[in-house]
Design an enzyme around this catalytic site. Structure first.
Site, PDB file in Angstrom:
ATOM      1  N   GLY A   1       0.762  -1.204  -0.051  1.00 35.28           N
ATOM      2  CA  GLY A   1       0.055  -0.011  -0.224  1.00 35.28           C
ATOM      3  C   GLY A   1       0.958   1.332  -0.194  1.00 35.28           C
ATOM      4  N   ALA A   2       2.009   1.156  -0.688  1.00 37.71           N
ATOM      5  CA  ALA A   2       3.032   2.351  -0.694  1.00 37.71           C
ATOM      6  C   ALA A   2       2.707   3.340  -1.736  1.00 37.71           C
ATOM      7  CB  ALA A   2       4.140   1.873  -1.082  1.00 37.71           C
TER       8      ALA A   2
ATOM      9  N   GLY B   1      -0.074   8.045   1.155  1.00 39.68           N
ATOM     10  CA  GLY B   1      -0.234   8.049   2.525  1.00 39.68           C
ATOM     11  C   GLY B   1       0.864   7.577   3.285  1.00 39.68           C
ATOM     12  N   ILE B   2       0.736   6.821   4.562  1.00 40.48           N
ATOM     13  CA  ILE B   2       1.803   6.327   5.286  1.00 40.48           C
ATOM     14  C   ILE B   2       2.728   5.510   4.407  1.00 40.48           C
ATOM     15  CG2 ILE B   2       2.412   5.033   7.247  1.00 40.48           C
ATOM     16  CD1 ILE B   2      -0.539   5.829   8.266  1.00 40.48           C
ATOM     17  N   GLY B   3       2.217   4.551   3.758  1.00 41.36           N
ATOM     18  CA  GLY B   3       3.074   3.775   2.808  1.00 41.36           C
ATOM     19  C   GLY B   3       4.049   4.449   1.853  1.00 41.36           C
TER      20      GLY B   3
ATOM     21  N   SER C   1      -4.255   0.103  14.292  1.00 36.21           N
ATOM     22  CA  SER C   1      -4.606   1.393  14.607  1.00 36.21           C
ATOM     23  C   SER C   1      -5.262   1.484  15.921  1.00 36.21           C
ATOM     24  CB  SER C   1      -5.931   1.600  13.567  1.00 36.21           C
ATOM     25  OG  SER C   1      -6.768   2.954  13.920  1.00 36.21           O
TER      26      SER C   1
ATOM     27  N   TYR D   1     -13.543  -2.859  10.302  1.00 34.35           N
ATOM     28  CA  TYR D   1     -12.243  -2.279  10.465  1.00 34.35           C
ATOM     29  C   TYR D   1     -11.312  -2.256  11.794  1.00 34.35           C
ATOM     30  CZ  TYR D   1      -8.528   1.368  10.040  1.00 34.35           C
ATOM     31  OH  TYR D   1      -7.270   1.841  10.059  1.00 34.35           O
TER      32      TYR D   1
END
Length: 294
Positions: A38-39, A42-44, A168, A195
């Site tokens: 998931g790069a 965002g964070i990735g 999370s 989630y």
């Protein structure tokens, strides 16, 4: 209502920024191979950029290849590190996970860091994947569970190494977990519950994995990244809601993420539940004997 929510989110932003840590390490990662799922945003994306800045060989494991290739080019331009590559991976699809791992094991002699970051907030209506798994659980937990198991032998052989599972703080909402119905076949589904449960599973998975890795040079940790402004909500069908626009508008000011040691929920600390979840997950992803490396 909107004004109240905006004020609450501003306070939350201040709270996170006042309590969050900052990474001060200058350690270089030349010669290390890193996979970030998931790069493409965002964070990735930011994690991949940081790894590249430190000289690592970075593989962006993403579902959206067009977007990921643009990010890879951006990272190369920003860091000067040309050892940045894109490879297709859809963690909600077990066949995709197995194909990705076959390619990695064929092409990469070493693997030192695995960041299991890809994730979604599920759609408003429950969706079941072709593997018979609820979409949120498949994307956030089952796919990464299988991915990690398939790459574990290479990581152990390449040690020292690290596995980082992005969880999370929302996991605390999951006050109970029904291991016989993780895919909401018999129980009521809503995206928040799905989630929260998937993030709880990230922590439980990490705890059992860390125990199985004792005696090796590979460590496993889970983290809560804090409030970060990303396009995360657009992945779950919330992009048209005023709430999502306000949240992302406020959080867009937060451009760094870091963390301190913090406690997780009592349920996430239950070792019996962690062990049982591992066994259920093995069955759900149909982990084969030759795919077990612990």
């Amino acid at each position: 209502m909107i004004l109240t929510t905006f004020v609450v989110l501003l306070i939350a932003r201040w709270y996170y920024r006042s309590r969050s840590g900052r990474c001060k390490s200058k350690e270089k990662l030349a010669g290390k191979t890193v996979i970030v799922t998931g790069a493409s945003s965002g964070i990735g994306k930011e994690a991949a950029k940081e790894f590249a800045t430190r000289g690592a060989r970075v593989i962006l494991a993403c579902r959206n290849l067009i977007k990921a290739r643009k990010v890879a080019a951006e990272i190369i331009g920003h860091t000067g590190n040309k050892d940045v590559f894109v490879q297709y991976l859809d963690t909600s699809n077990l066949d995709s996970v197995r194909l990705f791992c076959r390619q990695i094991l064929r092409n990469e002699e070493h693997l030192h860091i695995l960041v299991n970051n890809a994730g979604i907030v599920g759609p408003q209506a429950k969706q079941i994947t072709k593997d018979g798994l609820e979409l949120t659980m498949a994307t956030n937990h089952y796919g990464h569970f299988l991915l990690t198991n398939l790459l574990l032998d290479r990581m152990i052989a390449s040690g020292p190494g690290r596995i980082i599972n992005v969880s999370s703080g929302i996991h605390v909402i999951a006050r109970k977990i029904n291991l016989r119905d993780l895919n909401f076949m018999a129980s009521n589904y809503n995206p928040t519950s799905a989630y929260a449960q998937s993030k709880l599973c990230n922590i439980l998975f990490t705890k059992e994995l860390a125990e199985k890795l004792e005696g090796t040079e590979v460590t496993a940790n889970s983290l809560h990244p804090g409030a970060v402004g990303t396009d995360f909500f657009s992945k779950g069908g919330f992009e048209q809601t005023w709430y999502a626009r306000v949240v992302n508008g406020v959080l867009s000011f937060v451009v760094h993420f870091a963390g301190k040691l913090s406690s997780s929920s009592w349920l996430s600390q239950d070792r019996r539940v962690a062990k049982a979840l591992w066994e259920v997950s093995e069955a759900e992803v149909q982990l084969r004997p030759r795919e077990e490396h612990y």
